[in-house]
Scaffold this motif. Structure first.
Motif, PDB file in Angstrom:
ATOM      1  N   LEU A 163       0.822  -1.207   0.000  1.00 52.24           N
ATOM      2  CA  LEU A 163       0.000   0.000   0.000  1.00 52.24           C
ATOM      3  C   LEU A 163       0.856   1.258   0.000  1.00 52.24           C
ATOM      4  O   LEU A 163       2.034   1.229   0.365  1.00 52.24           O
ATOM      5  CB  LEU A 163      -0.921   0.012   1.222  1.00 52.24           C
ATOM      6  N   GLY A 167      -2.704   5.052   1.983  1.00 49.78           N
ATOM      7  CA  GLY A 167      -3.530   3.919   2.355  1.00 49.78           C
ATOM      8  C   GLY A 167      -3.233   3.408   3.743  1.00 49.78           C
ATOM      9  O   GLY A 167      -4.138   3.042   4.506  1.00 49.78           O
ATOM     10  N   GLU A 257      -6.031  -0.091  -4.352  1.00 49.83           N
ATOM     11  CA  GLU A 257      -6.172   1.291  -3.869  1.00 49.83           C
ATOM     12  C   GLU A 257      -6.776   2.234  -4.907  1.00 49.83           C
ATOM     13  O   GLU A 257      -7.551   3.132  -4.565  1.00 49.83           O
ATOM     14  CB  GLU A 257      -4.800   1.839  -3.441  1.00 49.83           C
TER      15      GLU A 257
END
Length: 271
Positions: A163, A167, A257
């Motif tokens: 990530l 995130g 994401e």
């Protein structure tokens, strides 16, 4: 009521093993190949949308999900042969394909060994061969998997490599991902994970990439620290006519994401 055919799931005996697969949706065929230790569920967040545009095939790589777990190691070329044999079994002569991470290595092998079956290829957060740091990362990940740490702890360890800082900063949202990973109904065994890892860490696509004739998009995220942009650039430099696209945001899990941007790029290239 949906106009799209219901997905069909099944098990096919191909290349000497049984592979679980699911195919559904309308449009030209699209094959999705998952990453290290991941089964077809890795695509769950984007699969419904892809099936609105493509007849989409997902499958569990050997050792994962509901597919067979043969003795390791699992060479990347053997996993590419699995995918090609599955296409043959299902009567799909030619397809576009997206390979994510380890799936990108499998897809590179398919481009080299089974290029006639591929109309277009998207290498998503991929790499041509392992770096020294990637070897050390994999050593640490295997050691953690062998430990008595909780499934949640093991899932949390992987998150900073996948990530972006944005995130990760939302701890409540990140914990949703941790819990989902820990609750996987089809977890990959240590033996199967290490069998995939053993094949991945010695694979080097570079000698064969200049022979590739399939139109290829190499898609990377500027924030990917696990498979940095330089590795995608190396792939693109070796495949004749390949297109390199670097998203200004997004890490190794950018399709999770930032699915809108990633799917737009995949759709635009494949179609």
């Amino acid at each position: 009521m949906s106009d799209h055919p219901d997905p069909v799931a099944g098990t096919a005996r191909v290349n000497g093993i049984e592979l679980h697969f699911e195919i559904g949706g309308d449009g030209p065929p699209l094959l999705l190949i998952s990453g290290l230790g991941q089964h077809s569920g890795a695509w769950a967040g984007v699969l419904p949308r892809l099936r609105q545009r493509f007849r989409t095939l997902v499958f569990d790589n050997r050792g994962t999900g509901r597919s067979a777990v043969p003795p390791g190691p699992y060479p990347i070329d053997a996993m590419a042969d699995d995918a090609a044999a599955l296409l043959e079994h299902l009567g799909i002569p030619v397809t576009a394909a997206v390979g994510w991470s380890l799936g990108g290595s499998v897809l590179q092998s398919m481009l080299i060994r089974h290029g006639r079956r591929l109309s277009a290829a998207v290498l998503l957060n991929a790499f041509p061969s392992y770096t020294e740091l990637q070897h050390i990362w994999l050593d640490a990940l295997i050691a953690l998997r062998r430990s008595d740490a909780s499934p949640e702890a093991k899932a949390a360890f992987a998150m900073p490599w996948g990530l972006t800082p944005l995130g990760l900063a939302d701890h409540a949202l990140a914990m949703q991902g941790v819990r989902a990973a820990a609750a996987d109904p089809y977890p990959t065994s240590h033996a199967a994970f290490e069998a995939q890892a053993a094949g991945l860490r010695v694979y080097d696509a570079r000698p064969g990439l200049p022979t590739v004739k399939t139109p290829t998009l190499v898609l990377a995220g500027a924030e990917d620290v696990l498979t940095p942009v330089a590795q995608s650039a190396e792939i693109a430099s070796l495949i004749p006519g390949a297109r390199l696209h670097v998203m200004g945001k997004g890490g190794h899990r950018m399709i999770v994401e930032y699915p809108d941007e990633v799917l737009r790029l995949i759709d635009g290239f494949v179609r």
